[in-house]
Design a protein around this motif. Structure first.
Motif, PDB file in Angstrom:
ATOM      1  N   SER A   1      -7.496  -4.687  13.049  1.00 31.82           N
ATOM      2  CA  SER A   1      -6.502  -4.196  11.876  1.00 31.82           C
ATOM      3  C   SER A   1      -5.613  -5.179  11.510  1.00 31.82           C
ATOM      4  O   SER A   1      -5.237  -5.426  10.396  1.00 31.82           O
ATOM      5  CB  SER A   1      -5.777  -3.072  12.650  1.00 31.82           C
ATOM      6  OG  SER A   1      -4.694  -2.513  11.860  1.00 31.82           O
ATOM      7  N   LEU A   2      -5.143  -6.079  12.506  1.00 33.70           N
ATOM      8  CA  LEU A   2      -4.190  -7.128  12.110  1.00 33.70           C
ATOM      9  C   LEU A   2      -4.690  -8.307  11.030  1.00 33.70           C
ATOM     10  O   LEU A   2      -3.989  -8.806  10.136  1.00 33.70           O
ATOM     11  CB  LEU A   2      -3.476  -7.916  13.329  1.00 33.70           C
ATOM     12  CG  LEU A   2      -2.562  -7.067  13.913  1.00 33.70           C
ATOM     13  CD1 LEU A   2      -2.221  -7.870  15.413  1.00 33.70           C
ATOM     14  CD2 LEU A   2      -1.425  -6.903  13.440  1.00 33.70           C
ATOM     15  N   ALA A   3      -6.066  -8.575  11.289  1.00 34.13           N
ATOM     16  CA  ALA A   3      -6.737  -9.515  10.561  1.00 34.13           C
ATOM     17  C   ALA A   3      -7.028  -8.844   9.220  1.00 34.13           C
ATOM     18  O   ALA A   3      -6.763  -9.718   8.319  1.00 34.13           O
ATOM     19  CB  ALA A   3      -8.017 -10.013  11.177  1.00 34.13           C
ATOM     20  N   ALA A   4      -7.411  -7.832   8.947  1.00 34.87           N
ATOM     21  CA  ALA A   4      -7.494  -6.933   7.758  1.00 34.87           C
ATOM     22  C   ALA A   4      -6.243  -7.215   6.967  1.00 34.87           C
ATOM     23  O   ALA A   4      -6.130  -7.232   6.066  1.00 34.87           O
ATOM     24  CB  ALA A   4      -7.992  -5.529   8.015  1.00 34.87           C
ATOM     25  N   LEU A   5      -5.177  -6.782   7.654  1.00 37.81           N
ATOM     26  CA  LEU A   5      -3.731  -6.908   6.937  1.00 37.81           C
ATOM     27  C   LEU A   5      -3.417  -8.305   6.547  1.00 37.81           C
ATOM     28  O   LEU A   5      -2.863  -8.492   5.413  1.00 37.81           O
ATOM     29  CB  LEU A   5      -2.650  -6.377   7.957  1.00 37.81           C
ATOM     30  CG  LEU A   5      -1.238  -5.661   7.308  1.00 37.81           C
ATOM     31  CD1 LEU A   5      -1.866  -4.667   6.287  1.00 37.81           C
ATOM     32  CD2 LEU A   5      -0.591  -5.034   8.482  1.00 37.81           C
TER      33      LEU A   5
ATOM     34  N   LEU B   1     -16.305  -0.699   8.577  1.00 40.52           N
ATOM     35  CA  LEU B   1     -15.184  -0.622   9.618  1.00 40.52           C
ATOM     36  C   LEU B   1     -14.604   0.368   9.832  1.00 40.52           C
ATOM     37  O   LEU B   1     -14.128   0.744  10.741  1.00 40.52           O
ATOM     38  CB  LEU B   1     -14.195  -2.049   9.196  1.00 40.52           C
ATOM     39  CG  LEU B   1     -15.051  -3.474   9.386  1.00 40.52           C
ATOM     40  CD1 LEU B   1     -13.988  -4.529   9.052  1.00 40.52           C
ATOM     41  CD2 LEU B   1     -15.186  -3.709  10.938  1.00 40.52           C
ATOM     42  N   ALA B   2     -14.139   1.105   8.667  1.00 40.83           N
ATOM     43  CA  ALA B   2     -13.086   2.134   8.569  1.00 40.83           C
ATOM     44  C   ALA B   2     -14.162   3.380   9.300  1.00 40.83           C
ATOM     45  O   ALA B   2     -13.356   4.094  10.350  1.00 40.83           O
ATOM     46  CB  ALA B   2     -12.897   2.416   7.318  1.00 40.83           C
TER      47      ALA B   2
ATOM     48  N   LEU C   1      -0.055  -3.434  -2.334  1.00 40.69           N
ATOM     49  CA  LEU C   1       0.914  -4.383  -1.481  1.00 40.69           C
ATOM     50  C   LEU C   1       1.961  -3.594  -1.013  1.00 40.69           C
ATOM     51  O   LEU C   1       2.424  -3.818   0.092  1.00 40.69           O
ATOM     52  CB  LEU C   1       1.286  -5.228  -2.510  1.00 40.69           C
ATOM     53  CG  LEU C   1       2.236  -6.249  -2.020  1.00 40.69           C
ATOM     54  CD1 LEU C   1       1.672  -7.286  -0.902  1.00 40.69           C
ATOM     55  CD2 LEU C   1       2.710  -7.578  -3.085  1.00 40.69           C
ATOM     56  N   ALA C   2       2.480  -2.595  -1.586  1.00 37.23           N
ATOM     57  CA  ALA C   2       3.501  -1.797  -1.118  1.00 37.23           C
ATOM     58  C   ALA C   2       2.949  -0.976   0.323  1.00 37.23           C
ATOM     59  O   ALA C   2       3.618  -0.889   1.233  1.00 37.23           O
ATOM     60  CB  ALA C   2       3.752  -0.722  -2.125  1.00 37.23           C
ATOM     61  N   GLY C   3       1.798  -0.604   0.272  1.00 30.62           N
ATOM     62  CA  GLY C   3       1.072  -0.017   1.334  1.00 30.62           C
ATOM     63  C   GLY C   3       1.105  -1.005   2.756  1.00 30.62           C
ATOM     64  O   GLY C   3       1.381  -0.638   3.571  1.00 30.62           O
ATOM     65  N   ALA C   4       0.875  -2.304   2.249  1.00 32.95           N
ATOM     66  CA  ALA C   4       0.726  -3.228   3.217  1.00 32.95           C
ATOM     67  C   ALA C   4       2.122  -3.507   3.861  1.00 32.95           C
ATOM     68  O   ALA C   4       2.451  -3.525   5.199  1.00 32.95           O
ATOM     69  CB  ALA C   4       0.133  -4.625   2.783  1.00 32.95           C
ATOM     70  N   VAL C   5       3.026  -3.514   3.151  1.00 31.30           N
ATOM     71  CA  VAL C   5       4.509  -3.620   3.417  1.00 31.30           C
ATOM     72  C   VAL C   5       5.028  -2.633   4.455  1.00 31.30           C
ATOM     73  O   VAL C   5       5.846  -2.846   5.432  1.00 31.30           O
ATOM     74  CB  VAL C   5       5.432  -3.900   2.319  1.00 31.30           C
ATOM     75  CG1 VAL C   5       6.982  -3.911   2.576  1.00 31.30           C
ATOM     76  CG2 VAL C   5       5.199  -5.156   1.605  1.00 31.30           C
ATOM     77  N   ALA C   6       4.507  -1.321   3.862  1.00 31.01           N
ATOM     78  CA  ALA C   6       4.938  -0.143   4.824  1.00 31.01           C
ATOM     79  C   ALA C   6       4.318  -0.308   6.151  1.00 31.01           C
ATOM     80  O   ALA C   6       5.252  -0.023   7.119  1.00 31.01           O
ATOM     81  CB  ALA C   6       4.451   1.195   4.268  1.00 31.01           C
TER      82      ALA C   6
ATOM     83  N   PRO D   1      -4.639  -0.380   7.578  1.00 31.03           N
ATOM     84  CA  PRO D   1      -5.031  -1.752   7.052  1.00 31.03           C
ATOM     85  C   PRO D   1      -6.675  -1.729   6.474  1.00 31.03           C
ATOM     86  O   PRO D   1      -7.030  -2.132   5.652  1.00 31.03           O
ATOM     87  CB  PRO D   1      -4.855  -2.912   7.993  1.00 31.03           C
ATOM     88  CG  PRO D   1      -3.746  -2.276   8.946  1.00 31.03           C
ATOM     89  CD  PRO D   1      -3.892  -0.842   8.880  1.00 31.03           C
ATOM     90  N   LEU D   2      -7.256  -1.012   7.429  1.00 28.90           N
ATOM     91  CA  LEU D   2      -8.817  -0.724   7.218  1.00 28.90           C
ATOM     92  C   LEU D   2      -8.877   0.082   5.809  1.00 28.90           C
ATOM     93  O   LEU D   2      -9.892  -0.562   5.035  1.00 28.90           O
ATOM     94  CB  LEU D   2      -9.545  -0.070   8.071  1.00 28.90           C
ATOM     95  CG  LEU D   2      -9.362  -0.830   9.542  1.00 28.90           C
ATOM     96  CD1 LEU D   2     -10.131   0.130  10.575  1.00 28.90           C
ATOM     97  CD2 LEU D   2      -9.930  -2.256   9.318  1.00 28.90           C
ATOM     98  N   LEU D   3      -8.028   1.090   5.477  1.00 27.10           N
ATOM     99  CA  LEU D   3      -8.198   1.861   4.333  1.00 27.10           C
ATOM    100  C   LEU D   3      -7.577   1.038   3.090  1.00 27.10           C
ATOM    101  O   LEU D   3      -8.197   1.196   2.122  1.00 27.10           O
ATOM    102  CB  LEU D   3      -7.155   3.109   4.525  1.00 27.10           C
ATOM    103  CG  LEU D   3      -7.739   4.022   5.465  1.00 27.10           C
ATOM    104  CD1 LEU D   3      -6.642   5.329   5.565  1.00 27.10           C
ATOM    105  CD2 LEU D   3      -9.123   4.749   5.167  1.00 27.10           C
ATOM    106  N   LEU D   4      -6.597   0.007   3.352  1.00 24.99           N
ATOM    107  CA  LEU D   4      -6.391  -0.794   2.187  1.00 24.99           C
ATOM    108  C   LEU D   4      -7.282  -1.434   1.869  1.00 24.99           C
ATOM    109  O   LEU D   4      -7.730  -2.081   0.631  1.00 24.99           O
ATOM    110  CB  LEU D   4      -4.887  -1.634   2.499  1.00 24.99           C
ATOM    111  CG  LEU D   4      -3.637  -0.654   2.600  1.00 24.99           C
ATOM    112  CD1 LEU D   4      -2.424  -1.792   3.339  1.00 24.99           C
ATOM    113  CD2 LEU D   4      -3.344  -0.001   1.526  1.00 24.99           C
ATOM    114  N   LEU D   5      -8.178  -2.118   2.739  1.00 28.07           N
ATOM    115  CA  LEU D   5      -9.169  -3.076   2.639  1.00 28.07           C
ATOM    116  C   LEU D   5     -10.234  -2.356   1.802  1.00 28.07           C
ATOM    117  O   LEU D   5     -10.729  -3.123   0.966  1.00 28.07           O
ATOM    118  CB  LEU D   5      -9.723  -3.822   4.099  1.00 28.07           C
ATOM    119  CG  LEU D   5     -10.876  -4.858   3.861  1.00 28.07           C
ATOM    120  CD1 LEU D   5     -10.178  -5.903   3.294  1.00 28.07           C
ATOM    121  CD2 LEU D   5     -11.378  -5.173   5.367  1.00 28.07           C
TER     122      LEU D   5
END
Length: 709
Positions: free
Chosen positions: A115-119, A527-528, A24-29, A55-59
């Motif tokens: 990317s935005l949809a993944a986030l 995707l990534a 979640l911290a990564g998404a906020v960043a 975002p793809l890496l976070l997913l």
């Protein structure tokens, strides 16, 4: 008998996962970093592709986490299917644009939406407590305060300084800005208009984009105050910092002179006031008086510093007229391309084919989010976006069982993610068109830290409902209806974040079994990998060679060829190669050098076929070659290029004028006279001084138009 571990279903199970908070911290960043770097320009920038990969890496990490836990929980619903349809249709529109459009822009625009949809998806899954929602809101309010502080610095210091420098040494200022603009040229007029503008832009390239970013977080700040009224909170620490943040943000919004921002903010504030009354709060006379005084002082201060003047109101009709011109042309574009649009990232190139004669400029978007989506990805994409908005609104009216816990867990990881977002934007500066400098980084961090620190008591003990977030999102949509920017990640990111937080507050958590987790992991990895192969690797490799070409002029040609080889879908290295070959021809004219130049430019045109400026450039250079050599072939090429440019931009008086001159040189007097008359008619229709034909050209056209056939 199965020995599989049952999927965790409770909130506590999810809280026990030590990886979740840091994802979640990564998404906020990523949400913090994107507005700190310009996003209105080309999507080919290195900063854009790095931030799109995040975002793809976070997913991937989230899905792998679910697989390792033999399942998990997820928020899944109809909105996910609609977003998936939007992404797939948008991708299909980009695929259709590849053979006949600018492929690099289409590919990058498609991946940006992915990317935005993944986030959006990942934030909905990772947020598990109401405190996390409040902490994320506080971080974004702090970012709005930081942007506002930078806007104040620009308005009161850096913009007046730059204006004074230009008045003292215009040529030196142009040279420093790397702008070739001879006196009297349209480029000089546009540069002077830009430098004489007093509106701040912060880290954006357009002042309307700054306004679009500020609007929703101003509304969230006001919503905090409204919630204090609803809950009758007596602790001033729960609302006074929000009032101060709102004043700072509103002041900068006023300086932008964004009428769309004004209307959106007023509509959002009215909706909040109505919502407060519906919730049972009483609007005291003291509160109403204090609000009126604050608004009056804000307006008086803006008038005092010249931010609000007569033109803000008197030019409103003209501004709306411009937008009506954009919308009329865009509707014609949609009528011609109803299913898949002209293609993501292609709007500006296609727009010139539909641009009205009296239109003010060749805009990059139609200043209306719904028309833009329909024009670039077809009516089905526009309907899908509307469906997402309706589904989010429906969820607010009929929420599912509460899925957010209210606990005492600290949200420090969210603050760490926010600070990391600032540092990430600074680290990506060398890849960006306008890097985030150390002073802006330090000032932004300090401003944001003060705001977030002030809001900390509210994060711990306050309340924030999905209704407030929905009002903020609706205000941003109102702004996007006239200001545009749905494809600018720095602006649109706030919309996706607000929607994700709204749904996280109202959606039911469902079990996610191992098979579903494995499928999501496979999709995320695919995707990534696809993004890396299609965009990340080629764009960064190409940009690296382009940068080397700038600093190593003696080997510029080899670097440009390497850039073209690294990214076969990009027109930029080929454009630069064409100009380099032209310089070679001018220094050592020969048929072979001229052929190399035309081949290089044709290669660039192949990758950006609807760009009228490229066709015009070819015509200009071929005409110059004819005037130097008096050979027939360059003149024939000039006429063909100008004809192509006129087809791509039929209401350009300047292009018709150039075609008329080239035809006259070729001896086609009758056709030249027709083109001259069209050019003069278009020149008479345009009310814009920067688009008027030079006096000498107008006289020549008059002579051509009146000449006997």
């Amino acid at each position: 008998m199965s020995h599989k571990r049952p999927p965790p279903s409770s909130t506590k199970d999810r809280e026990d996962d030590s990886l979740r908070p840091w994802l979640l911290a990564g998404a906020v960043a990523l949400f913090v970093a994107r507005p700190l770097l310009p996003s209105e320009g080309t999507l080919a920038g290195g900063d854009a592709v790095v931030l799109m990969l995040g975002p793809l890496l976070l997913l991937v990490a989230w899905a792998l986490r679910a697989v390792m836990r033999c399942g998990g929980t997820a928020r899944l619903g109809m909105v996910d299917l609609v977003v998936l349809f939007l992404v797939v249709w948008h991708g299909a529109a980009a695929w259709r644009a590849l053979p006949n459009g600018a492929p690099r822009a289409a590919i990058n625009a498609a991946w940006q939406l992915v990317s935005l949809a993944a986030l959006f998806f990942i934030v909905r899954q990772l947020v598990v407590t109401a405190r996390e929602v409040r902490a994320i809101a506080a971080v974004m309010i702090g970012l709005a305060v930081a942007m506002s502080a930078l806007g104040y610095h620009q308005y009161f210091y850096s913009i007046p300084r730059d204006q004074a420098r230009y008045r003292a040494d215009p040529e030196g200022a142009l040279k420093e800005a790397r702008v070739a603009a001879p006196p009297g040229s349209r480029q000089r007029v546009l540069f002077e208009q830009r430098i004489n503008s007093s509106e701040p832009m912060a880290t954006f390239a357009l002042t309307n984009s700054l306004a679009g970013f500020l609007v929703p977080w101003l509304l969230v700040s006001l919503g905090i105050c409204a919630m204090a009224g609803v809950t009758r909170a007596r602790d001033p620490l729960l609302w006074i910092p929000a009032v101060l943040c709102a004043i700072v943000t509103a002041g900068c919004l006023v300086l932008t002179k964004s009428r769309a921002g004004y209307v959106a903010s007023a509509a959002g504030a009215a909706a909040l006031a109505l919502w407060t009354v519906v919730q049972g709060a009483q609007l005291s006379r003291k509160a109403m008086l204090a609000g009126g005084i604050a608004i009056g002082l804000l307006i008086a201060g803006a008038i005092g510093v010249g931010a609000i003047d007569r033109e803000v109101l008197s030019e409103a009709g003209k501004s709306l007229g411009y937008r009506l011109q954009y919308w009329q042309a865009t509707c014609a574009m949609i009528a011609d391309h109803p299913w898949f649009g002209c293609g993501p990232g292609q709007f500006q190139s296609y727009y010139t084919q539909y641009m009205l004669p009296e239109a003010s400029e060749t805009v990059a978007d139609p200043h209306n989010f719904l028309l833009e989506v329909c024009a670039t990805a077809g009516l089905p994409s526009g309907l899908a976006l509307l469906a997402v908005i309706v589904l989010v609104g429906r969820r607010l009216l009929w929420p599912g069982p509460a899925s957010l816990a209210e606990d005492s867990t600290k949200a420090n990881y969210i603050y760490i993610g926010a600070a990391s977002g600032f540092l990430l934007a600074w680290a990506l500066g060398p890849l960006a068109t306008v890097p985030l400098g150390v002073p802006a980084l330090a000032g932004g961090l300090a401003s944001a830290a003060l705001a977030v620190g002030g809001l900390a008591p509210w994060v711990r003990r306050g309340t924030l409902t999905a209704g407030v977030l929905a009002v903020a999102a609706a205000a941003l949509l109102i702004n996007l209806l006239a200001g545009g920017g749905i494809n600018f990640a720095g602006v649109a990111g706030s919309l996706w974040l607000l929607a994700a937080l709204c749904l996280a507050s109202t959606e039911r958590v469902r079990p996610l079994h191992i098979a579903g987790s494995a499928a999501l992991f496979a999709v995320a990895v695919g995707l990534a990998i696809g993004f890396y192969l299609q965009t990340y690797g080629p764009v960064l490799a190409c940009n690296a060679e382009l940068d080397l070409a700038d600093v190593d002029s003696s080997h510029a040609e080899s670097h440009l060829q390497a850039a073209a080889a690294a990214d076969p879908q990009s027109a930029e290295p080929r454009k630069r190669l064409a100009m380099l070959e032209w310089e070679h021809w001018r220094s050592f004219p020969s048929p072979a050098a001229f052929e190399r130049w035309t081949a290089a430019l044709d290669d660039a045109v192949r990758l950006d076929p609807h760009a009228a400026p490229l066709a015009e450039l070819k015509g200009d250079i071929c005409l110059e070659a004819y005037q130097s050599t008096h050979q027939a072939e360059p003149l024939m090429m000039a006429v063909a290029a100008y004809r192509r440019a006129v087809n791509l931009y039929p209401n350009s008086g300047a292009l018709h004028a150039k075609l008329a001159v080239a035809l006259a040189e070729e001896g086609e007097q009758a056709t030249a006279a027709d083109e001259a008359r069209v050019a003069l008619q278009l020149d008479a229709l345009t009310p814009h001084a920067d688009q008027k034909l030079p006096g000498e050209m107008r006289e020549r056209l008059q002579t051509l138009a009146e000449a006997p056939n």
